[in-house]
Design a protein around this motif. Structure first.
Motif, PDB file in Angstrom:
ATOM      1  N   ASN A 144       0.837  -1.192   0.000  1.00  0.00           N
ATOM      2  CA  ASN A 144       0.000   0.000   0.000  1.00  0.00           C
ATOM      3  C   ASN A 144       0.871   1.241   0.000  1.00  0.00           C
ATOM      4  O   ASN A 144       1.997   1.223   0.486  1.00  0.00           O
ATOM      5  CB  ASN A 144      -0.983   0.018   1.177  1.00  0.00           C
ATOM      6  CG  ASN A 144      -0.291  -0.061   2.517  1.00  0.00           C
ATOM      7  OD1 ASN A 144       0.637   0.688   2.807  1.00  0.00           O
ATOM      8  ND2 ASN A 144      -0.740  -0.971   3.353  1.00  0.00           N
ATOM      9  N   SER A 147      -3.260   5.050   1.593  1.00  0.00           N
ATOM     10  CA  SER A 147      -4.433   4.170   1.626  1.00  0.00           C
ATOM     11  C   SER A 147      -4.665   3.503   0.275  1.00  0.00           C
ATOM     12  O   SER A 147      -5.675   2.831   0.070  1.00  0.00           O
ATOM     13  CB  SER A 147      -5.674   4.974   2.024  1.00  0.00           C
ATOM     14  OG  SER A 147      -5.921   6.002   1.091  1.00  0.00           O
ATOM     15  N   GLU A 241     -12.837  -3.355   5.029  1.00  0.00           N
ATOM     16  CA  GLU A 241     -12.387  -2.035   4.594  1.00  0.00           C
ATOM     17  C   GLU A 241     -13.531  -1.021   4.626  1.00  0.00           C
ATOM     18  O   GLU A 241     -13.316   0.150   4.945  1.00  0.00           O
ATOM     19  CB  GLU A 241     -11.777  -2.136   3.199  1.00  0.00           C
ATOM     20  CG  GLU A 241     -10.491  -2.954   3.192  1.00  0.00           C
ATOM     21  CD  GLU A 241      -9.825  -3.012   1.830  1.00  0.00           C
ATOM     22  OE1 GLU A 241     -10.398  -2.450   0.862  1.00  0.00           O
ATOM     23  OE2 GLU A 241      -8.752  -3.618   1.727  1.00  0.00           O
ATOM     24  N   GLU A 244     -13.732  -0.031   8.199  1.00  0.00           N
ATOM     25  CA  GLU A 244     -12.658   0.894   8.569  1.00  0.00           C
ATOM     26  C   GLU A 244     -12.934   2.297   8.044  1.00  0.00           C
ATOM     27  O   GLU A 244     -12.723   3.294   8.748  1.00  0.00           O
ATOM     28  CB  GLU A 244     -11.318   0.384   8.017  1.00  0.00           C
ATOM     29  CG  GLU A 244     -10.123   1.227   8.418  1.00  0.00           C
ATOM     30  CD  GLU A 244      -8.817   0.661   7.907  1.00  0.00           C
ATOM     31  OE1 GLU A 244      -7.899   1.447   7.631  1.00  0.00           O
ATOM     32  OE2 GLU A 244      -8.723  -0.578   7.768  1.00  0.00           O
ATOM     33  N   LYS A 245     -13.418   2.400   6.820  1.00  0.00           N
ATOM     34  CA  LYS A 245     -13.736   3.713   6.253  1.00  0.00           C
ATOM     35  C   LYS A 245     -14.849   4.392   7.044  1.00  0.00           C
ATOM     36  O   LYS A 245     -14.825   5.607   7.254  1.00  0.00           O
ATOM     37  CB  LYS A 245     -14.141   3.561   4.784  1.00  0.00           C
ATOM     38  CG  LYS A 245     -13.004   3.222   3.845  1.00  0.00           C
ATOM     39  CD  LYS A 245     -13.526   3.034   2.421  1.00  0.00           C
ATOM     40  CE  LYS A 245     -12.410   2.658   1.468  1.00  0.00           C
ATOM     41  NZ  LYS A 245     -12.917   2.401   0.088  1.00  0.00           N
ATOM     42  N   ARG A 250     -11.493   6.833   6.340  1.00  0.00           N
ATOM     43  CA  ARG A 250     -10.651   6.418   5.212  1.00  0.00           C
ATOM     44  C   ARG A 250      -9.876   5.174   5.622  1.00  0.00           C
ATOM     45  O   ARG A 250      -9.894   4.775   6.799  1.00  0.00           O
ATOM     46  CB  ARG A 250      -9.666   7.521   4.823  1.00  0.00           C
ATOM     47  CG  ARG A 250      -8.709   7.907   5.944  1.00  0.00           C
ATOM     48  CD  ARG A 250      -7.774   9.025   5.541  1.00  0.00           C
ATOM     49  NE  ARG A 250      -6.930   9.452   6.642  1.00  0.00           N
ATOM     50  CZ  ARG A 250      -5.790   8.869   7.007  1.00  0.00           C
ATOM     51  NH1 ARG A 250      -5.364   7.799   6.329  1.00  0.00           N
ATOM     52  NH2 ARG A 250      -5.097   9.323   8.022  1.00  0.00           N
ATOM     53  N   LEU A 251      -9.167   4.568   4.667  1.00  0.00           N
ATOM     54  CA  LEU A 251      -8.286   3.453   4.992  1.00  0.00           C
ATOM     55  C   LEU A 251      -7.002   4.004   5.579  1.00  0.00           C
ATOM     56  O   LEU A 251      -6.393   4.918   5.026  1.00  0.00           O
ATOM     57  CB  LEU A 251      -7.977   2.624   3.744  1.00  0.00           C
ATOM     58  CG  LEU A 251      -9.148   1.867   3.114  1.00  0.00           C
ATOM     59  CD1 LEU A 251      -8.687   1.136   1.863  1.00  0.00           C
ATOM     60  CD2 LEU A 251      -9.748   0.883   4.101  1.00  0.00           C
TER      61      LEU A 251
END
Length: 322
Positions: A144, A147, A241, A244-245, A250-251
């Motif tokens: 990554n 993000s 994900e 999490e957002k 956001r990631l």
């Protein structure tokens, strides 16, 4: 004819041959007509209009290394299928060191990875495993960037060359790497044994069933990539994900996740330290004194607290703390 990095004005196109007659090019004579149906071909309901973007990586620094020659043949096949192909030259790429992340070759490679919709990895086998030149390139590709996951959901084809008898060690290792990097790997693959007998002095692959297999792999890769790029975002849309957002906005980067983890551990430790409260009338500070700890009584032994009553009701149920 010699490869020219800018033969047709494109960047990263060393596979393009200047001045070669069509009748001398097996790709044009034997494969182009049959593969032309893929030019402009789209998945049903396809929305992406631009040519498929393919990054080709190989595993040699030699001028005529066989993984490079195989990579060039793959690039030529993809050209006639209508792909936009870019071949990365690993010469000058430093051995992976996070301190060198701003090196020009590293920035170039990472930019190509983000640009690509699919990749072709051509490796060579050394001591029964993947040679370091290709592995170093893959090591420089981050899982990554902030993000953004630059390889997640993209397609990849794997091929290898051998100096001796046929082996599948490298393609197997490349499949493992592709899975780890969350990529969609083509089912078919190619392993070219005794590569020095399969290429002519002009660097072109000789006619054989091995060459036909290379064509098969590229054809299947092209089809997979055309379809996959339409739905890649859907395929990698995951519950964890989305969660999490929703929670974080956001990631988070791996560094941010680690920082959160450390902060949580410090907070937990502080809470634990504060949870050890001396219970009046149960020994004071003396050795063997009885203390209240997370709902259990604990005996002080030296600097440690040994929990008493494991497996029974919490102390608060026996002696209410209030």
């Amino acid at each position: 004819p010699n490869p020219n990095p800018d033969a047709d004005g494109r960047p990263h196109a060393p596979h393009v041959i200047v001045g070669a007659a069509v009748e001398d090019d097996w790709v044009m004579m034997d494969a182009a007509g049959d593969l032309s149906y893929l030019k402009g071909w789209q998945a049903m309901g396809g929305r992406v209009q631009h040519p498929v973007r393919v990054l080709v990586l190989h595993g040699t620094l030699r001028e005529k290394g066989f993984s490079k020659l195989l990579a060039y043949e793959c690039a030529r096949l993809l050209d006639v299928m209508g792909a936009e192909v870019r071949v990365f030259d690993p010469r000058g790429l430093p051995v992976r060191d996070p301190e060198l992340s701003e090196d020009a070759k590293v920035v170039e490679l990472r930019g190509l990875v983000e640009w690509s919709e699919g990749q072709v990895w051509c490796g060579s086998e050394l001591h029964g495993n993947l040679c370091s030149v290709l592995k170093n390139q893959i090591d420089w590709i981050p899982l990554n960037t902030g993000s953004v996951r630059p390889t997640q959901g993209k397609s990849v084809a794997v091929l290898q060359v051998n100096g001796g008898s046929q082996s599948f060690n490298v393609v197997n290792q490349l499949r493992l790497l592709a899975r780890w990097m969350r990529m969609q790997c083509v089912v078919n693959q190619s392993s070219v044994p005794k590569a020095w007998t399969e290429f002519g002095d002009d660097g072109r692959m000789k006619e054989s069933s091995l060459r036909d297999r290379v064509v098969d792999v590229m054809e299947e890769f092209m089809k997979l990539t055309v379809v996959n790029r339409e739905y890649a975002d859907f395929f990698v849309d995951r519950f964890s994900e989305r969660k999490e957002k929703k929670e974080k906005g956001r990631l988070l980067t791996q560094a941010e996740k680690e920082a959160e983890k450390v902060a949580a551990e410090k907070k937990a430790k502080a809470n634990d330290d504060g949870a050890i409260q001396k219970s009046s009338g149960f020994g004071g500070d003396r050795e063997g004194g009885l203390y209240f700890y997370h709902g259990y009584f604990a005996v002080k032994t030296g600097h440690k607290f040994t929990t008493q009553g494991q497996g029974i009701s919490p102390a608060r149920d026996i002696f209410p703390s209030d």
